[in-house]
Design a protein around this motif. Structure first.
Motif, PDB file in Angstrom:
ATOM      1  N   PHE A   1      -6.353   1.227  10.346  1.00  0.00           N
ATOM      2  CA  PHE A   1      -4.970   0.914  10.011  1.00  0.00           C
ATOM      3  C   PHE A   1      -4.121   1.007  11.273  1.00  0.00           C
ATOM      4  O   PHE A   1      -4.186   2.005  11.993  1.00  0.00           O
ATOM      5  CB  PHE A   1      -4.436   1.872   8.935  1.00  0.00           C
ATOM      6  N   GLN A   2      -3.339  -0.033  11.520  1.00  0.00           N
ATOM      7  CA  GLN A   2      -2.502  -0.088  12.713  1.00  0.00           C
ATOM      8  C   GLN A   2      -1.139  -0.662  12.343  1.00  0.00           C
ATOM      9  O   GLN A   2      -0.871  -0.955  11.181  1.00  0.00           O
ATOM     10  CB  GLN A   2      -3.188  -0.917  13.804  1.00  0.00           C
ATOM     11  N   CYS A   3      -0.263  -0.820  13.323  1.00  0.00           N
ATOM     12  CA  CYS A   3       1.144  -1.154  13.062  1.00  0.00           C
ATOM     13  C   CYS A   3       1.431  -2.652  12.956  1.00  0.00           C
ATOM     14  O   CYS A   3       0.879  -3.452  13.708  1.00  0.00           O
ATOM     15  CB  CYS A   3       2.026  -0.574  14.170  1.00  0.00           C
ATOM     16  N   HIS A   4       2.337  -2.955  12.034  1.00  0.00           N
ATOM     17  CA  HIS A   4       2.934  -4.297  11.949  1.00  0.00           C
ATOM     18  C   HIS A   4       4.457  -4.136  12.016  1.00  0.00           C
ATOM     19  O   HIS A   4       5.189  -4.943  11.449  1.00  0.00           O
ATOM     20  CB  HIS A   4       2.508  -4.968  10.645  1.00  0.00           C
ATOM     21  N   SER A   5       4.857  -3.060  12.696  1.00  0.00           N
ATOM     22  CA  SER A   5       6.234  -2.579  12.824  1.00  0.00           C
ATOM     23  C   SER A   5       6.583  -1.695  11.629  1.00  0.00           C
ATOM     24  O   SER A   5       5.885  -1.703  10.602  1.00  0.00           O
ATOM     25  CB  SER A   5       7.264  -3.701  12.979  1.00  0.00           C
TER      26      SER A   5
ATOM     27  N   LEU B   1       0.822  -1.190   0.000  1.00  0.00           N
ATOM     28  CA  LEU B   1       0.000   0.000   0.000  1.00  0.00           C
ATOM     29  C   LEU B   1       0.864   1.252   0.000  1.00  0.00           C
ATOM     30  O   LEU B   1       1.959   1.268   0.563  1.00  0.00           O
ATOM     31  CB  LEU B   1      -0.886   0.037   1.252  1.00  0.00           C
ATOM     32  N   SER B   2       0.342   2.301  -0.593  1.00  0.00           N
ATOM     33  CA  SER B   2       0.988   3.607  -0.550  1.00  0.00           C
ATOM     34  C   SER B   2       0.245   4.490   0.447  1.00  0.00           C
ATOM     35  O   SER B   2      -0.881   4.181   0.874  1.00  0.00           O
ATOM     36  CB  SER B   2       0.946   4.258  -1.930  1.00  0.00           C
ATOM     37  N   HIS B   3       0.863   5.608   0.808  1.00  0.00           N
ATOM     38  CA  HIS B   3       0.179   6.570   1.667  1.00  0.00           C
ATOM     39  C   HIS B   3      -1.143   7.005   1.041  1.00  0.00           C
ATOM     40  O   HIS B   3      -2.167   7.129   1.737  1.00  0.00           O
ATOM     41  CB  HIS B   3       1.066   7.801   1.885  1.00  0.00           C
ATOM     42  N   ARG B   4      -1.127   7.241  -0.273  1.00  0.00           N
ATOM     43  CA  ARG B   4      -2.330   7.709  -0.962  1.00  0.00           C
ATOM     44  C   ARG B   4      -3.457   6.680  -0.872  1.00  0.00           C
ATOM     45  O   ARG B   4      -4.630   7.033  -0.667  1.00  0.00           O
ATOM     46  CB  ARG B   4      -1.999   8.008  -2.431  1.00  0.00           C
ATOM     47  N   GLN B   5      -3.136   5.412  -1.018  1.00  0.00           N
ATOM     48  CA  GLN B   5      -4.169   4.373  -0.943  1.00  0.00           C
ATOM     49  C   GLN B   5      -4.747   4.254   0.461  1.00  0.00           C
ATOM     50  O   GLN B   5      -5.957   4.074   0.635  1.00  0.00           O
ATOM     51  CB  GLN B   5      -3.593   3.039  -1.419  1.00  0.00           C
ATOM     52  N   VAL B   6      -3.882   4.360   1.464  1.00  0.00           N
ATOM     53  CA  VAL B   6      -4.371   4.346   2.850  1.00  0.00           C
ATOM     54  C   VAL B   6      -5.312   5.519   3.076  1.00  0.00           C
ATOM     55  O   VAL B   6      -6.396   5.373   3.662  1.00  0.00           O
ATOM     56  CB  VAL B   6      -3.190   4.402   3.849  1.00  0.00           C
ATOM     57  N   GLU B   7      -4.898   6.673   2.607  1.00  0.00           N
ATOM     58  CA  GLU B   7      -5.722   7.881   2.764  1.00  0.00           C
ATOM     59  C   GLU B   7      -7.058   7.734   2.046  1.00  0.00           C
ATOM     60  O   GLU B   7      -8.112   8.117   2.585  1.00  0.00           O
ATOM     61  CB  GLU B   7      -4.958   9.085   2.225  1.00  0.00           C
ATOM     62  N   ASP B   8      -7.043   7.175   0.842  1.00  0.00           N
ATOM     63  CA  ASP B   8      -8.277   6.990   0.070  1.00  0.00           C
ATOM     64  C   ASP B   8      -9.250   6.057   0.786  1.00  0.00           C
ATOM     65  O   ASP B   8     -10.456   6.334   0.849  1.00  0.00           O
ATOM     66  CB  ASP B   8      -7.960   6.439  -1.323  1.00  0.00           C
TER      67      ASP B   8
ATOM     68  N   ASN C   1       0.590   7.775  10.668  1.00  0.00           N
ATOM     69  CA  ASN C   1      -0.202   8.977  10.928  1.00  0.00           C
ATOM     70  C   ASN C   1      -0.115  10.013   9.805  1.00  0.00           C
ATOM     71  O   ASN C   1      -0.937  10.927   9.728  1.00  0.00           O
ATOM     72  CB  ASN C   1       0.213   9.622  12.244  1.00  0.00           C
ATOM     73  N   GLN C   2       0.858   9.880   8.920  1.00  0.00           N
ATOM     74  CA  GLN C   2       0.941  10.815   7.783  1.00  0.00           C
ATOM     75  C   GLN C   2      -0.273  10.689   6.860  1.00  0.00           C
ATOM     76  O   GLN C   2      -0.725  11.671   6.279  1.00  0.00           O
ATOM     77  CB  GLN C   2       2.212  10.552   6.978  1.00  0.00           C
ATOM     78  N   SER C   3      -0.785   9.490   6.717  1.00  0.00           N
ATOM     79  CA  SER C   3      -1.939   9.268   5.839  1.00  0.00           C
ATOM     80  C   SER C   3      -3.170   8.789   6.606  1.00  0.00           C
ATOM     81  O   SER C   3      -4.266   8.739   6.037  1.00  0.00           O
ATOM     82  CB  SER C   3      -1.590   8.247   4.746  1.00  0.00           C
ATOM     83  N   TYR C   4      -2.999   8.465   7.883  1.00  0.00           N
ATOM     84  CA  TYR C   4      -4.104   7.970   8.707  1.00  0.00           C
ATOM     85  C   TYR C   4      -4.022   8.663  10.073  1.00  0.00           C
ATOM     86  O   TYR C   4      -3.513   8.086  11.037  1.00  0.00           O
ATOM     87  CB  TYR C   4      -4.000   6.446   8.853  1.00  0.00           C
ATOM     88  N   PRO C   5      -4.497   9.893  10.145  1.00  0.00           N
ATOM     89  CA  PRO C   5      -4.329  10.696  11.362  1.00  0.00           C
ATOM     90  C   PRO C   5      -5.313  10.345  12.477  1.00  0.00           C
ATOM     91  O   PRO C   5      -6.035  11.190  12.997  1.00  0.00           O
ATOM     92  CB  PRO C   5      -4.543  12.120  10.848  1.00  0.00           C
ATOM     93  N   LYS C   6      -5.331   9.068  12.816  1.00  0.00           N
ATOM     94  CA  LYS C   6      -6.155   8.606  13.932  1.00  0.00           C
ATOM     95  C   LYS C   6      -5.242   7.933  14.957  1.00  0.00           C
ATOM     96  O   LYS C   6      -4.047   7.779  14.740  1.00  0.00           O
ATOM     97  CB  LYS C   6      -7.231   7.629  13.441  1.00  0.00           C
ATOM     98  N   THR C   7      -5.809   7.530  16.073  1.00  0.00           N
ATOM     99  CA  THR C   7      -5.015   6.919  17.134  1.00  0.00           C
ATOM    100  C   THR C   7      -4.423   5.595  16.679  1.00  0.00           C
ATOM    101  O   THR C   7      -5.145   4.699  16.221  1.00  0.00           O
ATOM    102  CB  THR C   7      -5.878   6.691  18.382  1.00  0.00           C
ATOM    103  N   ILE C   8      -3.115   5.475  16.802  1.00  0.00           N
ATOM    104  CA  ILE C   8      -2.431   4.212  16.521  1.00  0.00           C
ATOM    105  C   ILE C   8      -2.012   3.628  17.864  1.00  0.00           C
ATOM    106  O   ILE C   8      -1.089   4.117  18.514  1.00  0.00           O
ATOM    107  CB  ILE C   8      -1.185   4.423  15.625  1.00  0.00           C
ATOM    108  N   ASP C   9      -2.717   2.604  18.294  1.00  0.00           N
ATOM    109  CA  ASP C   9      -2.453   2.017  19.609  1.00  0.00           C
ATOM    110  C   ASP C   9      -2.409   0.493  19.575  1.00  0.00           C
ATOM    111  O   ASP C   9      -2.436  -0.166  20.607  1.00  0.00           O
ATOM    112  CB  ASP C   9      -3.502   2.479  20.624  1.00  0.00           C
ATOM    113  N   SER C  10      -2.341  -0.069  18.352  1.00  0.00           N
ATOM    114  CA  SER C  10      -2.370  -1.525  18.202  1.00  0.00           C
ATOM    115  C   SER C  10      -1.245  -1.978  17.283  1.00  0.00           C
ATOM    116  O   SER C  10      -0.814  -1.233  16.398  1.00  0.00           O
ATOM    117  CB  SER C  10      -3.714  -1.975  17.618  1.00  0.00           C
TER     118      SER C  10
END
Length: 287
Positions: free
Chosen positions: A158-162, A141-148, A209-218
């Protein structure tokens, strides 16, 4: 006259078959398979050409979703899941869909089906590829696709896989727990190891958070490999929920940093066998 009778009988049989099929479907929809627990499903790559032990065709993925809907499962969002772990209520037969790695196939094949069927999900992203989607062995995925996706579907999380820990050291250990050896042949110190894990977690959060400005806690542990120290380090960077590859159901007694999942992403896993595997892991109710 005989032909009329035969036709009438056939029509009656077909009519009863339709009626009973409708009754059966209604009974299925209202089935209680379990309550006060969640089946967290784990997928990776959904693709119609690529093949691997963690890749399934689009049609198979779609059949999983349709079958579970028909069986009366209720798909919940990541927010509902978190509230459940904090003591909140959830629907009976609750299911949470998770997809690891952040492949472009999520944008091409998974997301359209989730949107069509109004199903929430979490995508655990390896964020080092967001700026360079073609930098891995499979397009990411790109930042643009996540944002879309995020702008069009509030329940796709969207959350972290490292950021860059989805690799193994030269000795074959997962980087999440390995003490790596530098180019100078010297193994990193305990302090250096701790800072590397903490920095990677911070970078993952900041990058996403650059493309998904929500809480990342997972976070989903790369390869599902972790230890007590790794848990402590990601906690210190704000991770409140961490997902493993260990199979099992989630209850309110589940350790939120050791959340089990049920593998649904193997090409051999039919919709029926997935349903049965969920039932095999249901935790017996205690009075």
């Amino acid at each position: 006259m005989g032909k009329i009778v035969v036709k009438t009988v056939i029509l009656l049989v077909l009519g009863y078959a339709i009626i009973f099929a409708g009754i059966s479907a209604k009974e299925n929809t209202g089935a209680l398979w379990y309550r006060d627990q969640v089946a967290v499903l784990m997928y990776h790559h959904v693709h119609d050409v690529d093949q691997s032990l963690a890749t399934i065709p689009t049609e198979l993925f779609s059949s999983h979703l349709d079958y579970l809907i028909g069986k009366g499962y209720n798909f919940i969002s990541s927010q509902q899941f978190k509230q459940f772990l904090e003591g909140g209520s959830i629907p009976d037969n609750a299911v949470l869909v998770t997809v690891d790695d952040g492949y472009e196939s999520f944008f091409d094949h998974v997301y359209p089906l989730l949107k069509e069927k109004n199903i929430p999900a979490i995508n655990f992203v390896i964020t080092e590829f967001l700026d360079n989607p073609s930098g891995g062995n499979i397009p990411y995925l790109s930042h643009r696709q996540v944002e879309d996706i995020a702008s069009a579907a509030a329940d796709i999380d969207f959350q972290c896989h490292s950021h860059a820990l989805h690799r193994k050291s030269e000795s074959g250990e997962a980087l999440m727990i390995a003490r790596i050896i530098g180019k100078d042949g010297v193994q990193e110190t305990e302090g250096e190891y701790k800072e590397r894990i903490k920095k990677d977690t911070r970078t993952c959060i900041d990058s996403l958070n650059q493309s998904y400005p929500k809480t990342i806690d997972s976070l989903a542990y790369p390869y599902g490999i972790y230890d007590e120290l790794a848990i402590q380090l990601i906690k210190e960077e704000g991770i409140r929920y961490a997902f493993t590859v260990e199979e099992g159901m989630v209850t309110q007694q589940t350790d939120p940093w050791q959340i089990p999942r049920i593998n649904a992403g193997g090409p051999w896993i039919t919709a029926e066998s997935l349903h049965q595997n969920i039932l095999n892991h249901v935790v017996a109710a205690t009075k």
